[in-house]
Design an enzyme around this catalytic site. Structure first.
Site, mmCIF file in Angstrom:
data_model
loop_
_atom_site.group_PDB
_atom_site.id
_atom_site.type_symbol
_atom_site.label_atom_id
_atom_site.label_comp_id
_atom_site.label_asym_id
_atom_site.label_seq_id
_atom_site.Cartn_x
_atom_site.Cartn_y
_atom_site.Cartn_z
ATOM 1 N N HIS A 47 -1.477 1.516 -4.311
ATOM 2 C CA HIS A 47 -1.878 2.925 -4.156
ATOM 3 C C HIS A 47 -1.028 3.881 -4.984
ATOM 4 O O HIS A 47 -1.014 5.080 -4.710
ATOM 5 C CB HIS A 47 -1.825 3.330 -2.672
ATOM 6 C CG HIS A 47 -2.863 2.630 -1.841
ATOM 7 N ND1 HIS A 47 -2.880 2.669 -0.469
ATOM 8 C CD2 HIS A 47 -3.922 1.867 -2.213
ATOM 9 C CE1 HIS A 47 -3.915 1.945 -0.023
ATOM 10 N NE2 HIS A 47 -4.543 1.451 -1.061
ATOM 11 N N CYS A 94 -1.779 14.242 -15.104
ATOM 12 C CA CYS A 94 -2.445 15.451 -15.598
ATOM 13 C C CYS A 94 -3.915 15.415 -15.158
ATOM 14 O O CYS A 94 -4.601 14.405 -15.346
ATOM 15 C CB CYS A 94 -2.344 15.507 -17.126
ATOM 16 S SG CYS A 94 -3.153 16.972 -17.810
ATOM 17 N N CYS A 99 1.538 19.400 -15.891
ATOM 18 C CA CYS A 99 1.787 18.336 -16.868
ATOM 19 C C CYS A 99 2.706 18.933 -17.934
ATOM 20 O O CYS A 99 2.456 20.045 -18.424
ATOM 21 C CB CYS A 99 0.439 17.916 -17.470
ATOM 22 S SG CYS A 99 0.610 16.881 -18.927
ATOM 23 N N ASP A 134 6.059 4.864 -1.508
ATOM 24 C CA ASP A 134 7.416 5.422 -1.404
ATOM 25 C C ASP A 134 8.449 4.770 -2.314
ATOM 26 O O ASP A 134 9.580 5.276 -2.438
ATOM 27 C CB ASP A 134 7.900 5.360 0.060
ATOM 28 C CG ASP A 134 7.844 3.961 0.666
ATOM 29 O OD1 ASP A 134 8.043 2.973 -0.081
ATOM 30 O OD2 ASP A 134 7.627 3.841 1.889
ATOM 31 N N GLN A 182 0.850 -1.197 0.000
ATOM 32 C CA GLN A 182 0.000 0.000 0.000
ATOM 33 C C GLN A 182 0.887 1.248 0.000
ATOM 34 O O GLN A 182 0.391 2.361 -0.034
ATOM 35 C CB GLN A 182 -0.876 0.029 1.254
ATOM 36 C CG GLN A 182 -1.833 -1.122 1.347
ATOM 37 C CD GLN A 182 -2.426 -1.231 2.745
ATOM 38 O OE1 GLN A 182 -3.431 -0.615 3.057
ATOM 39 N NE2 GLN A 182 -1.793 -2.005 3.596
ATOM 40 N N ASN A 183 2.188 1.033 0.093
ATOM 41 C CA ASN A 183 3.094 2.181 0.190
ATOM 42 C C ASN A 183 3.346 2.809 -1.166
ATOM 43 O O ASN A 183 3.386 2.124 -2.184
ATOM 44 C CB ASN A 183 4.421 1.755 0.818
ATOM 45 C CG ASN A 183 4.240 1.303 2.256
ATOM 46 O OD1 ASN A 183 3.198 1.561 2.839
ATOM 47 N ND2 ASN A 183 5.226 0.649 2.808
ATOM 48 N N GLY A 203 3.028 -4.587 8.928
ATOM 49 C CA GLY A 203 2.983 -3.128 9.149
ATOM 50 C C GLY A 203 1.810 -2.416 8.513
ATOM 51 O O GLY A 203 1.964 -1.308 8.014
#
Ligand code: NAD
Length: 247
Positions: free
Chosen positions: A126, A134, A155, A111, A108-109, A195
């Site tokens: 995600h 855009c 954009c 990063d 779900q991260n 986590g």
């Protein structure tokens, strides 16, 4: 609260045995796995930015009423993540992928730290914080500018306002990613849930889906979650400490 306690040895042994007997593993991770890399979770004590809770900013309503504020928050998060390195938990999962016949990592991260650690078969449910989209055409492009020169960024093709290419609260995860995740759960011998508070849909359903398919599930978290009682084993501890011990 001091979270640096040692995980229970009998639970570590049990998890090692369960993992040894499984050749296809499906892992679900959440913000907790990146906490030891210095990336704040949404629901931890460090989940606040200025006076805002993450749930107030990570929504389409917040963005369209104040795009500048939401982009400032993303700019701050991007700066934190740009300076973050994968931790021992991310690397342990990479090692697990190297050892096993089948391995899918659903995260779900946003990063990108799993890929940075070398994990290959990753489903980013995600989205990714290093992509912008855009608001007019929906076209996605990479953007690694830290800090952003212009807020909100535009954009590069249309010159129109862009948004982060992430899934916000109240938005729908692309159907194809959900199907791939459910397929990986159906095909695995063991599921590992690391986590995640288990409060965000659709990922909160994935552990239930695994149990409905009679798959053994191991959870690793600092705290119990709403689904802890369903799982075969739930280990209390930091993922950066527990994962290297069980791989
Ligand atoms: P969450 O913030 O709701 O929950 C984090 C969970 O991790 C909690 O249950 C907490 O007890 C646990 N935890 C914290 N530190 C831990 C550690 N060191 N070891 C093991 N467990 C630990 O996160 P979520 O369930 O992923 O859901 C929130 C949403 O937030 C997701 O949509 C995600 O995209 C987004 N998010 C992503 C990042 C990131 O990309 N790193 C960071 C914050 C939030």
């Amino acid at each position: 609260m001091n979270w640096d306690f040692e995980p229970a040895q009998d639970e570590i042994e049990k998890a090692r045995e369960m993992l040894l007997g499984a050749s296809r593993i499906c892992v679900l991770t959440g913000a907790g796995i990146s906490q030891e890399s210095g990336v704040p979770t949404f629901r931890g004590a460090d989940g606040l930015w200025k006076q805002f809770r993450a749930e107030e900013l990570a929504t389409p309503e917040a963005f369209y009423s104040n795009p500048r504020l939401v982009w400032e928050w993303y700019d701050w998060r991007r700066q934190l993540i740009a300076n973050a390195e994968p931790n021992a938990g991310h690397y342990a999962l990479k090692e697990m992928e190297d050892k096993k016949e089948g391995f899918t990592l659903i995260t779900q991260n946003v990063d990108g730290l799993h890929r940075k650690a070398g994990s290959r078969n990753v489903i980013e449910l995600h989205g990714n914080i290093w992509e912008i989209r855009c608001t007019v055409t929906g076209e996605v492009e990479e953007n690694h500018e830290v800090p952003l020169k212009e807020i909100p960024p535009r954009c590069t093709k249309t010159g129109k306002m862009a948004r982060p290419n992430v899934v916000w609260f109240g938005e729908i995860v692309p159907h194809e990613l959900i199907s791939r995740s459910l397929r990986a759960i159906e095909e695995c011998d063991l599921m590992l849930i690391v986590g995640t508070s288990g409060l965000v849909q659709p990922a909160s359903y994935f552990g239930i889906a695994a149990k409905r398919n009679n798959k053994p599930v191991i959870e690793i978290n600092l705290d119990p979650t709403p689904n802890t009682g369903l799982y075969d084993l739930s280990i209390r501890g930091k993922s950066g400490k527990v994962l290297p011990l069980i791989v």
